[in-house]
Design an enzyme around this catalytic site. Structure first.
Site, PDB file in Angstrom:
ATOM      1  N   ASP A 202     -40.609 -13.218 -26.687  1.00 15.17           N
ATOM      2  CA  ASP A 202     -40.606 -13.550 -28.227  1.00 15.17           C
ATOM      3  C   ASP A 202     -41.502 -14.899 -28.586  1.00 15.17           C
ATOM      4  OD1 ASP A 202     -39.799 -12.175 -30.790  1.00 15.17           O
ATOM      5  OD2 ASP A 202     -39.221 -14.365 -30.976  1.00 15.17           O
ATOM      6  N   LEU A 203     -42.187 -14.897 -29.479  1.00 24.84           N
ATOM      7  CA  LEU A 203     -42.877 -15.953 -29.926  1.00 24.84           C
ATOM      8  C   LEU A 203     -42.209 -16.988 -30.784  1.00 24.84           C
ATOM      9  CD1 LEU A 203     -46.720 -14.773 -30.078  1.00 24.84           C
ATOM     10  CD2 LEU A 203     -45.550 -15.931 -28.171  1.00 24.84           C
ATOM     11  N   ASP A 245     -44.157  -9.990 -33.036  1.00 27.51           N
ATOM     12  CA  ASP A 245     -44.564 -10.975 -32.210  1.00 27.51           C
ATOM     13  C   ASP A 245     -43.825 -10.793 -30.844  1.00 27.51           C
ATOM     14  OD1 ASP A 245     -42.193 -11.525 -33.351  1.00 27.51           O
ATOM     15  OD2 ASP A 245     -42.728 -13.598 -33.263  1.00 27.51           O
TER      16      ASP A 245
END
Length: 459
Positions: A202-203, A245
């Site tokens: 996950d960003l 994302d």
């Protein structure tokens, strides 16, 4: 007075014959017109067509058929046996034998309706249809063949199928494919195969990029993330975008949790590098959760939940890091990764040592040999024993470098003793079993090193 007679032929009979001839002429004209229409229809169709009679002679064909299979004009004509052109068609096929076998089977079984797909050597794909022709009395008249080029259709179908299984933005696999592959990996592991791991990526603070630079910039970053993920994994691994994302990586066939940890550490560095966008540079970092297959896991959702919990821990404990689903596994894997990295550096820094341990016959006290043992004097951990070194080295794939160094050092010491007149009965060296498995060919390496020091293998 009666009219004239010509040897018994009356005017009425002449008129009847004239009518019959006119009818026959009209029938011939209608047949010629029908044949003309049939020929026009055959030439207008995009399919190649071939018609043979009951004796397997060519009855009719169109120019599309000739062009599809490169049949020379002199080799094809009405009345010629159909076998005269079979070899031309076979020469264009990826599997000529199968092509000819199928033709001969259908000719030998007039009642069979044939439909199959032909793969040509030049990459074309053709649908082949064939059926017998029968008269009004159910008499077999021959067979008709249709050949339809479906190359472009199959290309479009394959493209659409690929799009249905790929993320439109990044080109990576989508969630559907990830779940399919996870289910396959679970089934393989339950049948006794190796374990595997799944990483959820996950960003961190990605929303700031969208809010500050716009969604076009955000999409550009996501595309670049996909490229960096694809470039970091093996051909057998799978990278997927599972939404927004969030990404995932499936690592099949791994034997050690540390392997997953090393990839996660590498991804933490790779995905944290700046991203070029129209406005300049954007920055984000990844948080990664790792779940490893365990025998109790039977469903994809259970594995993904573990990875998600690990991802939550990585986020909660500061972001830009990776965590395993189990704190105990997390500590163990991290410790092994640190040892591997330190060992890799130690090989080049000269921190390895070769210690020599004599072996003595208990009954006589006689020296029977000397064992050479590789030890690692780590500045932080102190002296580490061979078991710890070999376990880490196997994981890090640096066994060959250590084995070569150890054998060379052992030979160096043996040569030194020999110069001093000290010749032990036998010098033994411990190796990793991995060195003895093809295609390592450690026997060649050992032979070269022994020859370089002029030491006999039996020593």
């Amino acid at each position: 007075m009666t009219g004239p007679r010509v040897q018994g032929v009356t005017a009425g009979s002449v008129a009847g014959k004239s009518t019959g001839l006119a009818r026959l002429k009209r029938m011939h004209e209608q047949l010629a017109f029908s044949n003309l229409l049939l020929r026009a229809a055959m030439e207008a169709t995009p399919d190649g067509m071939l018609i043979i009679d009951a004796e397997n002679r060519i009855l009719s064909f169109n120019q599309r058929f000739v062009a599809m299979f490169g049949v020379p004009p002199q080799a094809i004509a009405a009345g010629l046996p159909a076998e005269s052109i079979e070899q031309f068609g076979a020469a264009t096929m990826q599997d000529p034998d199968a092509f000819l076998t199928r033709i001969r089977y259908l000719i030998a079984h007039p009642e069979e309706i044939g439909h199959d797909e032909l793969r040509l050597r030049d990459g074309r794909i053709c649908d082949r249809h064939s059926a017998g022709r029968y008269g009004a009395d159910n008499r077999y008249l021959g067979r008709i063949w249709f050949f339809h080029d479906v190359t472009e259709q199959r290309r479009v179908e394959a493209q659409l199928a690929a799009l249905a299984r790929a993320d439109a933005l990044t080109g990576l696999a989508n969630r559907t494919v990830l779940r399919e592959r996870l289910a396959q990996a679970i089934a393989a592991a339950q049948r006794g195969g190796n374990g595997f791991a799944v990483l959820l990526v996950d960003l961190d603070h990605f929303k700031i990029i969208n809010d500050s630079f716009g969604h076009a910039a955000g999409d550009a970053v996501l595309r670049e993330v996909g490229q960096r993920l694809a470039g970091a994994i093996r051909d057998t691994d799978l990278a997927a975008r599972v939404g927004g994302d969030e990404f995932a990586v499936l690592l099949p066939e791994i034997e050690d949790a540390a392997n997953a940890g090393r990839l996660a550490k590498m991804l933490c560095a790779a995905l944290a590098r700046p991203y070029r966008i129209a406005a300049g540079e954007a920055y984000t970092t990844p948080s990664i959760g790792i779940a490893l297959y365990a025998p109790g896991i039977r469903e994809v959702d259970g594995l993904l939940e573990q990875a998600d919990r690990a991802l939550y821990r990585a986020k909660h404990q500061g972001r830009h890091q990776y965590r395993f689903h189990s704190p105990e596994l997390d500590r163990s894997a991290r410790d092994r990764i640190e040892i591997v990295e330190a060992l890799r550096a130690a090989v080049g820094a000269g921190e390895l040592e070769l210690l020599f341990q004599p072996t003595v016959a208990v009954a006589t006290g006689e020296l029977t040999g000397i064992d050479a043992v590789v030890c690692w004097r780590d500045p932080v951990r102190g002296l580490l024993i061979p078991e710890r070194i070999l376990t880490a080295a196997d994981t890090a794939a640096i066994v060959p470098a250590i084995s070569r160094w150890a054998l060379d050092q052992a030979c160096r010491q043996l040569d030194s003793w020999r110069r001093e007149g000290l010749i032990p009965p036998l010098l033994g060296l411990r190796l990793s079993a991995a060195e003895l498995v093809p295609p390592r060919r450690f026997d060649r390496v050992a032979a070269d090193i022994l020859a370089g020091w002029r030491i006999a293998p039996e020593s």
